[in-house]
Scaffold this motif. Structure first.
Motif, mmCIF file in Angstrom:
data_model
loop_
_atom_site.group_PDB
_atom_site.id
_atom_site.type_symbol
_atom_site.label_atom_id
_atom_site.label_comp_id
_atom_site.label_asym_id
_atom_site.label_seq_id
_atom_site.Cartn_x
_atom_site.Cartn_y
_atom_site.Cartn_z
ATOM 1 N N LEU A 247 5.560 -5.020 -4.393
ATOM 2 C CA LEU A 247 5.804 -4.908 -2.955
ATOM 3 C C LEU A 247 7.092 -5.625 -2.551
ATOM 4 O O LEU A 247 7.814 -5.181 -1.659
ATOM 5 C CB LEU A 247 4.623 -5.490 -2.169
ATOM 6 N N HIS A 248 7.383 -6.728 -3.232
ATOM 7 C CA HIS A 248 8.589 -7.507 -2.906
ATOM 8 C C HIS A 248 9.848 -6.883 -3.496
ATOM 9 O O HIS A 248 10.896 -6.844 -2.855
ATOM 10 C CB HIS A 248 8.429 -8.942 -3.427
ATOM 11 N N ASN A 249 9.756 -6.417 -4.737
ATOM 12 C CA ASN A 249 10.917 -5.846 -5.435
ATOM 13 C C ASN A 249 10.463 -4.586 -6.148
ATOM 14 O O ASN A 249 9.872 -4.644 -7.215
ATOM 15 C CB ASN A 249 11.497 -6.862 -6.429
ATOM 16 N N ILE A 250 10.748 -3.432 -5.550
ATOM 17 C CA ILE A 250 10.264 -2.155 -6.068
ATOM 18 C C ILE A 250 10.809 -1.854 -7.463
ATOM 19 O O ILE A 250 10.290 -1.004 -8.180
ATOM 20 C CB ILE A 250 10.642 -1.018 -5.085
ATOM 21 N N LEU A 251 11.880 -2.588 -7.879
ATOM 22 C CA LEU A 251 12.498 -2.357 -9.183
ATOM 23 C C LEU A 251 12.075 -3.389 -10.233
ATOM 24 O O LEU A 251 12.727 -3.526 -11.270
ATOM 25 C CB LEU A 251 14.027 -2.355 -9.045
ATOM 26 N N ASP A 252 10.984 -4.099 -9.956
ATOM 27 C CA ASP A 252 10.468 -5.089 -10.910
ATOM 28 C C ASP A 252 9.668 -4.351 -11.992
ATOM 29 O O ASP A 252 8.469 -4.096 -11.849
ATOM 30 C CB ASP A 252 9.591 -6.106 -10.174
ATOM 31 N N GLY B 291 6.549 -2.780 3.517
ATOM 32 C CA GLY B 291 7.244 -2.843 4.803
ATOM 33 C C GLY B 291 6.357 -3.151 5.989
ATOM 34 O O GLY B 291 6.816 -3.165 7.133
ATOM 35 N N SER B 292 5.056 -3.399 5.752
ATOM 36 C CA SER B 292 4.166 -3.703 6.869
ATOM 37 C C SER B 292 4.406 -5.132 7.358
ATOM 38 O O SER B 292 5.007 -5.950 6.670
ATOM 39 C CB SER B 292 2.706 -3.548 6.445
ATOM 40 N N SER B 293 3.921 -5.420 8.526
ATOM 41 C CA SER B 293 4.093 -6.755 9.110
ATOM 42 C C SER B 293 2.927 -7.676 8.770
ATOM 43 O O SER B 293 2.815 -8.775 9.324
ATOM 44 C CB SER B 293 4.226 -6.645 10.634
ATOM 45 N N LEU B 294 2.059 -7.248 7.869
ATOM 46 C CA LEU B 294 0.919 -8.072 7.485
ATOM 47 C C LEU B 294 1.395 -9.346 6.795
ATOM 48 O O LEU B 294 2.447 -9.373 6.151
ATOM 49 C CB LEU B 294 0.003 -7.300 6.530
ATOM 50 N N THR B 295 0.619 -10.408 6.920
ATOM 51 C CA THR B 295 0.952 -11.667 6.246
ATOM 52 C C THR B 295 0.672 -11.515 4.749
ATOM 53 O O THR B 295 -0.058 -10.602 4.333
ATOM 54 C CB THR B 295 0.101 -12.821 6.790
ATOM 55 N N PRO B 296 1.211 -12.409 3.924
ATOM 56 C CA PRO B 296 0.903 -12.344 2.494
ATOM 57 C C PRO B 296 -0.595 -12.368 2.213
ATOM 58 O O PRO B 296 -1.073 -11.655 1.328
ATOM 59 C CB PRO B 296 1.603 -13.589 1.936
ATOM 60 N N ALA B 297 -1.342 -13.183 2.971
ATOM 61 C CA ALA B 297 -2.789 -13.270 2.759
ATOM 62 C C ALA B 297 -3.474 -11.945 3.091
ATOM 63 O O ALA B 297 -4.391 -11.503 2.385
ATOM 64 C CB ALA B 297 -3.375 -14.397 3.597
ATOM 65 N N GLU B 298 -3.021 -11.296 4.167
ATOM 66 C CA GLU B 298 -3.614 -10.015 4.554
ATOM 67 C C GLU B 298 -3.304 -8.932 3.522
ATOM 68 O O GLU B 298 -4.144 -8.104 3.186
ATOM 69 C CB GLU B 298 -3.105 -9.613 5.945
ATOM 70 N N LYS B 299 -2.077 -8.958 2.999
ATOM 71 C CA LYS B 299 -1.711 -7.997 1.946
ATOM 72 C C LYS B 299 -2.532 -8.251 0.682
ATOM 73 O O LYS B 299 -3.013 -7.320 0.034
ATOM 74 C CB LYS B 299 -0.221 -8.106 1.640
ATOM 75 N N LEU B 300 -2.684 -9.516 0.352
ATOM 76 C CA LEU B 300 -3.434 -9.869 -0.853
ATOM 77 C C LEU B 300 -4.888 -9.440 -0.728
ATOM 78 O O LEU B 300 -5.498 -8.988 -1.700
ATOM 79 C CB LEU B 300 -3.335 -11.375 -1.109
ATOM 80 N N GLN B 301 -5.458 -9.563 0.455
ATOM 81 C CA GLN B 301 -6.840 -9.151 0.679
ATOM 82 C C GLN B 301 -7.013 -7.667 0.374
ATOM 83 O O GLN B 301 -7.969 -7.251 -0.288
ATOM 84 C CB GLN B 301 -7.235 -9.432 2.133
#
Length: 670
Positions: free
Chosen positions: A419-424, A486-496
């Motif tokens: 999610l942070h680096n699509i080319l990882d 690209g969502s505005s969710l927090t890291p915790a919300e994304k992780l959930q």
């Protein structure tokens, strides 16, 4: 001759300080705190208040009206720097919390994110950890066909060690192989080829490993004079903690950071330099006065941890060192009990004594958590663990797998990295390989399609695999990533959201998934601290939590547990009572070190570190009869052993210690 004192003018009178430094510090500590200009080496003996000295120096610099951001405190963990700043704020004010602090790697990451373009580096690069580095090297090794060779070739972990050691020690791969892996000399050309391909891979995929952070910071400071001057101007006062544990690259960076003002204070203890296997360079602290010939040297010798009898032994241990800064630790703590030396019959008697003595100390109201058993290698405690379990003595053992190195944690973080680096690429491969039916070749094809599309997640919906059973899972993966990207969710919300998707894969992959659940819950709690995904991933890579539930056996519901620890894991800690076990030649010092003087001297320092952990009681144990196993690099079977040479070399050892003889209780059938 009569002396006539010229009085200072009123504007030269002593400045009023909030803190009474003279009352709070002993004379040597005060010297280290108030001399803030120029290079300064502080040799801080074990338990001599090193951290306290750094805290008061931070406060003193702030009280002298230096902007907190211009003070840089480099430590080996981010937690250590934060704790020092918190304590400095407690004794002074909130300004101390704004002091610049962190690890060499986190500082390098901060500067590179700011000036990356100066080196033509993409500022949004990803950071790969040790496991990821090994995976990349494994891919390269396979592509070169080296995994199919009939002759023996280094494994991915060994190759990673060789490449990293060359970087951190600033030496060639040839030198590392010849010195540490001579049996691979014939493979040097191919190892160098792998290292070059690894370097190019990272550059193309916009990722850096830990070593790259330091290397690129050094290159930036060396090659860009304007940037170096800006950085030096921004950080006018540099402090480096645990300087004896720095590697050559870190020492060179520290010197570059002070090239304009030379205001650097390094604190450490040559006698506690025990991490050469991680690249730490003993010469850094020994050669500091050569690098800065005008450096002030302050030695902290008053110990605030141990009784004088214990210090008399520890002084004698380190006095035998071939090279050192001389110091004589002393203490005002009451206590007359000498360290105890025990010559046990075998490992079982050693274990039985420790278990019995621990229970006696517990009856004397010494908490189990204030008692530690220290050893050179983790497997040395095997017999003791059996004994403790048989007597129902709860314990915790340190020196195991780190939290972020656990497979299930790496799985989940890989989704976040994508999610942070699509080319990882490494994160992509790990995510895809979790899906049943997708192997390495298929995963590589899917990743290639994603990259060819410029990072378009729709590439996951390719029709090439319509008849494959994993296409449904790919659609689910696409839906999750597309929803979160690209969502505005927090890291915790994304992780959930990620954890909900990952749950069935997790339960399918790990037989012990119930035990691992606690780690995932911990990760979710940790993620709540962060407002940005980049910050979370960076800190999880650079400063991962140290413990994991995987492999930990539930022993007792009591919070209080006896501590078992390797000496390397015990450095910086202290206990009321310490047992040092297996003081036998070939065990301690290790059999692998006895033929190399440099390694042997580090083993001596390791013994010193272990002994200086004790506050009131110190027990040294030598089992006469050892059970040899394959892991000890000795022939299997039973062998008689001699006490550690570190004991035999101490003059007057018998006078410095009290010898206890272990005798079995007489059997009384009635």
């Amino acid at each position: 001759m009569k002396k006539y004192t010229l009085k200072r003018q009123k504007d030269e009178q002593k400045k009023h300080f909030v803190i009474d430094y003279k009352a709070e510090l002993n004379p040597r500590q005060l010297e280290a705190v108030i001399n803030i200009e120029g290079p300064h080496l502080v040799i801080a003996g074990a338990g001599s208040g090193k951290t306290r000295t750094l805290i008061f120096r931070v406060a003193y610099l702030v009280e002298n009206n230096n902007p907190p951001q211009s003070i840089l405190l480099l430590t080996f963990t981010r937690k250590a720097s934060q704790e020092m700043m918190r304590r400095a704020a407690t004794i002074l004010d909130e300004r101390c919390k704004h002091v610049s602090g962190g690890t060499f790697h986190s500082f390098a990451n901060f500067i590179l994110r700011k000036y990356a373009l100066q080196l033509k580096i993409y500022p949004n690069y990803s950071i790969v950890d040790r496991g990821d580095a090994e995976d990349i090297i494994s891919l390269i090794r396979s592509d070169m066909g080296l995994n199919k060779k009939e002759r023996r070739f280094p494994r991915k972990s060994t190759l990673t060690d060789i490449i990293s050691k060359a970087v951190n020690k600033c030496i060639s791969i040839d030198d590392v192989v010849v010195d540490d892996y001579p049996h691979y000399k014939k493979d040097i050309d191919e190892i160098q080829d792998i290292a070059e391909k690894y370097r190019r891979f990272k550059k193309e995929k916009m990722v850096m490993d830990y070593d790259d952070l330091l290397v690129n910071l050094k290159i930036l400071l060396e090659t860009d004079e304007e940037t170096r001057k800006k950085v030096c101007a921004a950080y006018r006062y540099i402090m480096v903690d645990e300087y004896q544990d720095t590697n050559k690259l870190q020492a060179e960076i520290a010197a570059l950071l002070t090239s304009e003002h030379r205001n650097i204070l390094v604190v450490g203890d040559d006698a506690q330099s025990i991490y050469s296997f991680r690249g730490a360079n003993f010469r850094n602290i020994m050669d500091f006065p050569k690098l800065f010939p005008d450096a002030r040297i302050t030695t902290l010798e008053q110990n605030y941890r141990s009784t004088q009898p214990i210090l008399e032994l520890t002084n004698a241990i380190i006095e035998q060192a071939k090279e050192k800064f001389s110091k004589e630790l002393f203490s005002e703590i009451e206590g007359v009990e000498k360290p105890v030396y025990i010559d046990a019959v075998d490992e079982h008697e050693q274990a039985a004594f420790i278990a019995q003595r621990v229970l006696e100390l517990r009856e004397e109201e010494i908490p189990l958590s204030r008692i530690a058993v220290l050893f050179r290698a983790s497997w040395h405690a095997n017999e003791l663990e059996v004994e403790l379990k048989s007597r129902n003595i709860p314990y915790v053992k340190y020196g195991g797998l780190k939290f972020a190195e656990a497979a299930h944690i790496k799985d989940v973080l890989s989704y976040m990295r994508v999610l942070h680096n699509i080319l990882d690429e490494i994160a992509w491969l790990r995510v895809l390989l979790l899906i049943e039916g997708i192997g390495a070749a298929t995963a590589a094809k899917i990743v290639e399609k994603v990259f060819q599309s410029g990072g378009d997640l729709a590439a996951l919906l390719t029709t090439d695999f319509d008849k494959k059973k994993f296409t449904g899972e790919l659609r689910k993966l696409h839906a999750i990533l597309a929803r979160l990207a690209g969502s505005s969710l927090t890291p915790a919300e994304k992780l959930q959201v990620v954890l909900e998707y990952y749950s069935p894969l997790f339960e399918s992959k790990y037989d012990d998934y119930r035990r691992r659940l606690e780690d995932l819950e911990s990760l979710l709690r940790i993620s709540e601290r962060y407002s940005s995904l980049e910050q979370m991933l960076t800190e999880m890579a650079l400063e991962p939590p140290n413990t994991t539930q995987t492999g930990v056996e539930p022993s007792d519901r009591e919070e209080e547990k006896l501590v078992l620890s390797t000496i390397h894991s015990a450095k910086g800690l202290e206990w009321h009572t310490v047992f040092i076990i297996h003081l036998v030649d070939g065990y301690f010092p290790s059999v692998r070190s006895v033929e190399d003087e440099t390694d042997l001297e580090e083993e001596r320092r390791l013994f010193y570190v272990a002994a200086t952990r004790a506050e009131k009681n110190l027990y040294l144990i030598t089992p006469e009869l050892q059970t040899r196993s394959w892991s000890s690099y000795e022939p299997s079977g039973i062998a008689f052993s001699r006490p550690s040479r570190f004991i035999e070399e101490i003059p007057g050892f018998d006078q410095l210690t009290e010898t206890w003889t272990l005798e079995p209780e007489e059997y009384d059938p009635f």
